[in-house]
Design a protein around this motif. Structure first.
Motif, PDB file in Angstrom:
ATOM      1  N   ASP A  67      -7.406  12.549 -27.529  1.00 21.38           N
ATOM      2  CA  ASP A  67      -8.947  12.876 -27.500  1.00 21.38           C
ATOM      3  C   ASP A  67      -9.218  12.604 -26.983  1.00 21.38           C
ATOM      4  O   ASP A  67     -10.572  13.387 -26.551  1.00 21.38           O
ATOM      5  CB  ASP A  67      -9.032  11.966 -29.541  1.00 21.38           C
ATOM      6  CG  ASP A  67      -8.949  10.771 -28.728  1.00 21.38           C
ATOM      7  OD1 ASP A  67      -7.941  10.296 -28.220  1.00 21.38           O
ATOM      8  OD2 ASP A  67     -10.123  10.424 -29.187  1.00 21.38           O
ATOM      9  N   SER A 108      -6.838  21.375 -15.876  1.00 30.72           N
ATOM     10  CA  SER A 108      -7.303  20.573 -16.577  1.00 30.72           C
ATOM     11  C   SER A 108      -7.155  19.614 -17.227  1.00 30.72           C
ATOM     12  O   SER A 108      -5.902  19.635 -18.008  1.00 30.72           O
ATOM     13  CB  SER A 108      -8.649  21.321 -16.918  1.00 30.72           C
ATOM     14  OG  SER A 108      -8.758  21.173 -18.433  1.00 30.72           O
ATOM     15  N   GLY A 148      -7.919  18.607 -19.961  1.00 32.53           N
ATOM     16  CA  GLY A 148      -8.095  18.417 -21.598  1.00 32.53           C
ATOM     17  C   GLY A 148      -7.272  20.065 -21.507  1.00 32.53           C
ATOM     18  O   GLY A 148      -6.472  19.792 -22.333  1.00 32.53           O
ATOM     19  N   LEU A 165     -10.843  16.013 -24.110  1.00 27.85           N
ATOM     20  CA  LEU A 165     -11.396  16.616 -24.980  1.00 27.85           C
ATOM     21  C   LEU A 165     -13.051  16.978 -24.634  1.00 27.85           C
ATOM     22  O   LEU A 165     -13.494  15.883 -25.277  1.00 27.85           O
ATOM     23  CB  LEU A 165     -11.002  17.297 -26.038  1.00 27.85           C
ATOM     24  CG  LEU A 165      -9.131  16.649 -25.628  1.00 27.85           C
ATOM     25  CD1 LEU A 165      -8.592  17.417 -27.590  1.00 27.85           C
ATOM     26  CD2 LEU A 165      -8.616  18.016 -25.500  1.00 27.85           C
ATOM     27  N   ASP A 166     -13.266  18.419 -25.156  1.00 29.12           N
ATOM     28  CA  ASP A 166     -14.870  18.101 -25.403  1.00 29.12           C
ATOM     29  C   ASP A 166     -14.771  18.494 -26.665  1.00 29.12           C
ATOM     30  O   ASP A 166     -13.853  18.296 -27.491  1.00 29.12           O
ATOM     31  CB  ASP A 166     -14.631  19.621 -24.364  1.00 29.12           C
ATOM     32  CG  ASP A 166     -15.038  21.737 -25.219  1.00 29.12           C
ATOM     33  OD1 ASP A 166     -13.934  21.658 -26.278  1.00 29.12           O
ATOM     34  OD2 ASP A 166     -14.004  21.968 -23.919  1.00 29.12           O
ATOM     35  N   ILE A 167     -16.347  18.413 -27.456  1.00 30.32           N
ATOM     36  CA  ILE A 167     -15.988  18.545 -28.935  1.00 30.32           C
ATOM     37  C   ILE A 167     -15.234  19.578 -29.268  1.00 30.32           C
ATOM     38  O   ILE A 167     -14.667  19.415 -30.343  1.00 30.32           O
ATOM     39  CB  ILE A 167     -17.375  18.423 -29.328  1.00 30.32           C
ATOM     40  CG1 ILE A 167     -18.219  17.253 -27.793  1.00 30.32           C
ATOM     41  CG2 ILE A 167     -18.025  18.637 -30.253  1.00 30.32           C
ATOM     42  CD1 ILE A 167     -19.985  17.628 -28.083  1.00 30.32           C
ATOM     43  N   ASP A 168     -15.425  20.433 -29.268  1.00 27.36           N
ATOM     44  CA  ASP A 168     -14.878  21.818 -29.321  1.00 27.36           C
ATOM     45  C   ASP A 168     -13.495  21.479 -29.311  1.00 27.36           C
ATOM     46  O   ASP A 168     -12.930  21.626 -30.406  1.00 27.36           O
ATOM     47  CB  ASP A 168     -15.029  23.511 -28.714  1.00 27.36           C
ATOM     48  CG  ASP A 168     -17.152  23.824 -29.323  1.00 27.36           C
ATOM     49  OD1 ASP A 168     -17.229  23.017 -30.175  1.00 27.36           O
ATOM     50  OD2 ASP A 168     -17.073  24.224 -28.336  1.00 27.36           O
TER      51      ASP A 168
END
Ligand SMILES: Nc1ncnc2c1ncn2[C@@H]1O[C@H](COP(=O)(O)OP(=O)(O)OP(=O)(O)O)[C@@H](O)[C@H]1O
Ligand SMILES: [Mg+2]
Lengths: 254, 481
Positions: free
Chosen positions: A173, A147, A149, A176-179
């Motif tokens: 960045d 994926s 990310g 990327l998801d928040i975590d």
């Protein structure tokens, strides 16, 4: 560590970099921001030695050596690492096999013997934990079917494995998801040290809350038009780039 | 920094590693092709009358045939009258053990990395070595004998197991199958014979190593493998030849027979001399390989890694006669300089629920031309037959060609035939990515190509997969697009 002087570069006959000046010292974290198409990725490509960019003026000194004279692989072996904005997929080549090849090529350049498998696996495990990389992805084909990310996180994992002097992160960045953003930032922070330097290209002030930069530069139309500290990023977040663009145009018309 | 063109030219100039010749006293047939030649060969080999008659039948068929015209390359002029059809290292007497093999010959195989000395042999691999026209050594005979496995030269099998040979010879590739097969039937020199008895799983890889050495000769070996009910065998052939300015013809025939629930895995690592960078010299590799899954639930699998020869022209095929039989074809064909490959497979689905899988990976560099040609035929009785074909081409540089000709003929509406094809170039992006991690371009290409061919290389027995990987890397070292 890195000195860029009056760097001009073109691609397909089009002038993209128009006189970049930048000094990066050991231990420093530099953030590069700027609107889309301003030349951020082009700068990183030129530094890494992508063939289709032609440097028309200026020089780049990396650790006392003329960077622009070196082949891309030698730049890497000398300790320059680029985390790509768009990492490529290489089907059928396992991530670990690729990394082992890379690591040993770099070691050979420094007259070090190839790393033993056992030691390599130990290192792998250590770094994988350090940047919290999914162990399942290590044995898959290089970036194939990852994926967006996952690809970015693989770049950071490779960064940790190859341990360069200067790391350029091109929008690592984005996607990327928040975590994941927090985890990746924590990983990068762990890799920071007094003898290493970073150049982080980003669109988001949020990243810079985790990775606190020493300097923030704004690239616009192939030039660094403003340099400040982390407050500059906040200001940009609030006001956008228009005011800067106007400033540039005013200067130009004087 | 070197640019792509320089690097491409580099591969063109790479030397063929196995291009040396061996100085050894040879016994040769007079130049020319006629009935006399055939009688000469048969007499030299002290063959029984039936064998000679079969050869003569092949010759009769050959005389009526013409070279085909459908191939995707210009057929070179072949003057079959200018060749010698028999060349053998001169030996004083029958060899009783490996120790009696000419030391010069042993040294040659040492150089090639083929251990024919049993002590030194690859663990778990029995080797039959064919030098020019004759088999010179077969290892691990005793051990195989205990299991009732027959693994010997074709000539020996004619003498010691005439009933088996008579029963199966020409049943898969008839003497009149095509002009090269007919030529082979007439003049075949030697080759390997394998019989695996009922219920036996051959405990080691069986391997034949072919070497053309003599000048102005052709090599016409014949391999016959029979796997009886519930047996299994994995067989591998390798080949090299010296560098010569003239072209040499290699027209072999391979026949495989798999009985009830038997399985035959046949792997080839072909590295004949490919000619120089201007296309002078090299082997014409015109081979007929076919297997029949006679028994129900039997399986035949062809794996080939083709890096050599000036022209490679062959379609290892499988006839799926038994119900639930399975056929596979895995191929990596590499061409560079002016090499030509027109290769692929034919699968004939005759039985019910028969399955086949075709994975073909072409890699072309330089000015070479790489063609996949495949036929999947489903007969009226083959209910629920299934085929999957994946056919990929990888281009290195922009002066080479890749072509795909898949033919599908289905006469049963319950059959499923799937075909996928891709063409890609090694991307500058991929190379740059690897460069950026400290890997130089030559290694980067090798890494990408090996990754591309992974699925096929995985099919090879372990020891040979390593060899094949190395061969691929060496062959393509430094080729960038
Ligand atoms: N091969 C090319 N030919 C012509 N123009 C190009 C080429 N490659 C890049 N450019 C142009 O160079 C400019 C700078 O591109 P670059 O990718 O460096 O921007 P960027 O600052 O990284 O943008 P983003 O924030 O969207 O990633 C763009 O206008 C782009 O279209
Ligand atoms: Mg960019």
């Amino acid at each position: 560590m890195l000195t860029i002087k009056n760097l001009h570069a073109e691609v397909d006959g089009k002038q993209i970099l128009k006189g970049i000046n930048l000094e990066i010292k050991k231990g420093e974290m530099h953030a590069i921001m700027g609107p889309n198409g301003s030349g951020k990725s082009s700068l990183s490509s030129v530094l890494a030695g992508r063939e289709n960019y032609t440097v028309t003026q200026g020089e780049v000194i990396f650790e006392g050596k003329n960077l622009l004279d070196m082949s891309p692989e030698d730049r890497a072996r000398e300790g320059l690492f680029l985390a790509f904005q768009y990492p490529v997929e290489i089907p059928g080549v396992s991530n670990l096999h690729f990394l082992k090849t890379a690591l040993n090529e770099i070691r050979a350049y420094h007259s070090l013997p190839a790393m033993e498998s056992k030691e390599f696996l130990k290192l792998t495990k250590e770094k994988q934990q350090l940047v919290d990389f999914n162990a399942n992805l290590m044995n898959r084909s290089l970036n194939e079917g990852f994926s967006g990310g996952e690809k970015k996180r693989n770049e950071v994992f490779q960064l940790a494995m190859l341990d360069p002097k200067l790391a350029i992160l091109d929008e690592t960045d984005s996607g990327l998801d928040i975590d994941a953003l927090r985890i990746v930032a924590a990983g990068v922070n762990k890799l920071r040290s007094a003898d290493k330097a970073f150049m982080v290209i980003t669109h988001y002030q949020r990243l810079l809350e985790y990775i606190v930069p020493d300097f923030v530069h704004v690239l616009y139309n192939g030039q660094i038009v403003k340099t400040g500290t982390k407050e500059l990023a906040l200001e940009l977040e609030e006001k956008g780039y228009d005011w800067l663009k106007e400033e540039v145009h005013q200067k130009e018309s004087v | 920094m070197r640019n792509s063109n320089e690097i491409i030219d580099d591969i063109a100039n790479r030397e063929y590693e196995f291009g040396f010749t061996t100085d050894i006293e040879m016994e040769m047939a007079p130049v020319g092709l006629n009935e006399e030649t055939i009688r000469f060969i048969s007499a030299k080999k002290e063959e029984p009358q039936w064998m000679l008659e079969w050869r003569l039948k092949g010759f009769q068929a050959f005389k009526k045939m013409q070279f085909p015209k459908w191939q995707h390359f210009e057929m070179p002029e072949l003057d079959l009258q200018k060749l010698s059809y028999y060349a053998a290292p001169k030996k004083k007497k029958q060899l009783n053990s490996l120790d009696e093999v000419d030391p010069e010959l042993l040294a040659t195989f040492e150089k090639l990395g083929i251990p024919i000395n049993e002590q030194k042999a690859l663990a778990g691999v029995a080797v039959d070595v064919v030098f020019d026209s004759v088999s010179v050594a077969t290892t691990f005979k005793e051990k195989l004998h205990e299991l009732g496995i027959i693994f010997c030269s074709f000539g020996e099998a004619v003498r010691t197991h005439p009933d088996l040979v008579k029963k199966y010879l020409g049943t898969v590739v008839p003497h009149s199958d095509n002009i090269f097969a007919a030529l082979n039937a007439a003049v075949f020199s030697d080759g390997s014979f394998v019989y695996i008895p009922k219920g036996v799983r051959c405990p080691m890889e069986l391997s034949t190593y072919f070497r053309i050495n003599a000048e102005n000769t052709g090599q016409f070996e014949r391999t016959l493998i029979i796997a009886d009910d519930d047996s299994y065998v994995s067989y591998l052939e390798g080949c090299t030849a010296p560098k010569r300015d003239e072209n040499q013809l290699h027209a072999a025939v391979v026949e495989l027979v798999a009985m009830e629930r038997a399985e035959i895995k046949y792997s080839t690592v072909q590295n004949w001399y490919p000619g120089d960078k201007d296309g002078n010299g090299g082997i014409y590799n015109f081979v007929t390989k076919r297997g029949i899954c006679k028994g129900n639930s039997s399986k035949i699998s062809w794996t080939q890694v083709e890096t050599g020869s000036a022209i490679t022209w062959k379609y290892p095929s499988v006839i799926l006669q038994g119900d639930d039989a399975e056929g596979e074809f895995y191929s990596v064909a590499v061409t560079r300089n002016k090499q030509i490959a027109d290769t692929g497979t034919k699968i004939y689905h005759l039985g019910r629920n028969t399955r086949s899988r075709i994975i073909s990976k072409g890699i072309s560099a330089g000015h070479s031309d790489n063609t996949y040609r495949g036929l999947v035929q489903v007969g009226p009785r083959a209910a629920n037959a299934r085929n999957f074909t994946q056919c990929d081409s990888l281009l290195i540089g922009d002066r080479c060609g890749a072509h795909t000709f898949p033919y599908i003929e289905s006469r049963n509406s319950t059959a499923t035939v799937e075909h996928e094809a891709t063409t890609s170039k090694i991307g500058e992006d991929q190379i740059f990515y690897l460069n950026q991690r400290g890997i130089e371009t030559e290694k980067a290409v090798a890494l990408i190509v090996n990754g591309y061919a992974q699925e096929v290389l995985n099919q090879l027995p372990m020891e040979f997969a390593v060899e094949a990987r190395k061969l691929l890397s060496i062959t393509l070292e430094g080729s960038v697009g």
